[in-house]
Design a protein around this motif. Structure first.
Motif, short mmCIF file in Angstrom:
data_model
loop_
_atom_site.label_atom_id
_atom_site.label_comp_id
_atom_site.label_asym_id
_atom_site.label_seq_id
_atom_site.Cartn_x
_atom_site.Cartn_y
_atom_site.Cartn_z
N GLN A 211 0.80 -1.22 0.00
CA GLN A 211 0.00 0.00 0.00
C GLN A 211 0.84 1.28 0.00
N ASP B 33 5.17 7.64 1.77
CA ASP B 33 3.75 7.94 1.90
C ASP B 33 3.30 8.24 3.32
N ASP C 199 -1.06 16.81 5.11
CA ASP C 199 -1.85 15.64 4.68
C ASP C 199 -1.19 14.30 4.95
N ASP D 295 -4.92 4.63 7.42
CA ASP D 295 -5.16 4.69 5.99
C ASP D 295 -4.27 5.79 5.42
N ALA E 100 -4.12 7.10 2.47
CA ALA E 100 -4.80 8.06 1.61
C ALA E 100 -5.80 8.92 2.37
N LYS E 101 -6.57 8.31 3.27
CA LYS E 101 -7.67 9.02 3.91
C LYS E 101 -7.37 9.48 5.33
#
Length: 253
Positions: free
Chosen positions: A93, A138, A167, A207, A209-210
Motif C-alpha cells: 500500500q 507515503d 496531509d 489509511d 490516503a484518507k
C-alpha cells in the motif's frame, strides 16, 4: 530471573528470534556500559538487527564501544550512528519512512544521545523530509522511547508537519512511561503506547490516503492472542513458538 539479568547475557537469544521490521533502543539499553557492550559485541543484537535498528539520535565511538564521556560527546574518537538514522518500509500500500528517537538523556547514557531538537536541524534530517526528497514515501513512523504525550513528541510532530505537509500520516509508537495510551495529535497524526514489560501487544493501523487510525491493546497471553487471530488456544502454537518455548526452558535450566 536469569532472563532479566543485567547485563542481558541470556535475553538476546530470545529477542533475536523476533521478526521485527524496525526497532530502537531505550534508556536501559544505554545507561550501563556493560549492558551496551553485550548489545554491541560482534554477533550481538546490534549486529543481528542491522539496518532494522533505527536510532536517529544515538551515536557511539567508532571502535563500537560506548562513549566514555557519558553522553557529553567530548571524546577524541569520531562518533558514528549506533544503528541506522532511518529506514524505509515498503509494502503493497505504500512506503513508510521510519525514524527512531530516545528522549534527551544527557549525561545519563554511555553513548552520545543527541538532543532531539538538535537532530531536527541536522542536514540529513531536513534533506530526507523536505521536498524535493531524495526518496519519496507515503507516511512517517516514529519509534519514540518517551511518553505518548511527551513534549518531545509534540516537538517532533511540529517539525515533521512543517516538512511533510498537513496531509501526510505521522504515526508515533511510544514507550518508557509503561502505560497504555492513545492520543490523537492532529487529524493525521497519533501517538500510541502499548503498556509495559511485554504485558501488551499493541496494534495500530492507518489509511495512508484518507487518514484515520485504528488501535487495539491485546493482553499478552495465549488466550487473548488466539482470540485476536480467530483461533482456538490449541491451534495457536506455531513451530517457531514451540522452539522458542523450548529454548527458554533450556536457558532456565
Amino acid at each position: 530471573t536469569v532472563l532479566g539479568a543485567d547485563p542481558p547475557k541470556y535475553l538476546s537469544g530470545i529477542v533475536e528470534r523476533m521478526p521485527y521490521d524496525v526497532v530502537n533502543l531505550g534508556n536501559h539499553d544505554v545507561n550501563n556500559l556493560e549492558t551496551f557492550r553485550v548489545l554491541s559485541q560482534p554477533g550481538g543484537l546490534i549486529d543481528v538487527w542491522g539496518e532494522r535498528l533505527v536510532t536517529s539520535n544515538l551515536r557511539r565511538t567508532n571502535d563500537g564501544d560506548g562513549d566514555e564521556s557519558n553522553g557529553s560527546g567530548e571524546t577524541n574518537q569520531s562518533l558514528v550512528p549506533v544503528g541506522s538514522n532511518y529506514r524505509f518500509l515498503r509494502g503493497k500500500q505504500g512506503t513508510v519512512l521510519a525514524l527512531g528517537f530516545l528522549y534527551n538523556m544527557g549525561d545519563d547514557a554511555v553513548v552520545t544521545v543527541e538532543r532531539v531538537q538538535d537532530v531536527a536541524e541536522r542536514s540529513w534530517f531536513r534533506t530526507l523530509l523536505a521536498s524535493p526528497r531524495p526518496e519519496e514515501f507515503d507516511a512517517v513512523l516514529v519509534l519514540a522511547h518517551m511518553d505518548a504525550e511527551d513534549e518531545l513528541v509534540a516537538f517532533l510532530r511540529s517539525e515533521l508537519r512543517a516538512l511533510v505537509g498537513e496531509d501526510m500520516v505521522i504515526q508515533f509508537i511510544t514507550g518508557h512511561s509503561h502505560i497504555r495510551r492513545y492520543v490523537e495529535l492532529d487529524p493525521r497524526s497519533s501517538s500510541f503506547e502499548a503498556g509495559r514489560y511485554l504485558d501488551t501487544v499493541g496494534f495500530v493501523s492507518f489509511d495512508i490516503a484518507k487518514g484515520g487510525f485504528r488501535h487495539v491493546f491485546v493482553d499478552a497471553n495465549r488466550v487473548s492472542l488466539a482470540q485476536s487471530l480467530g483461533m482456538s488456544v490449541d491451534e495457536y502454537p506455531t513451530e517457531d513458538g514451540k522452539e522458542l518455548t523450548s529454548y527458554i526452558q533450556r536457558t532456565l535450566e
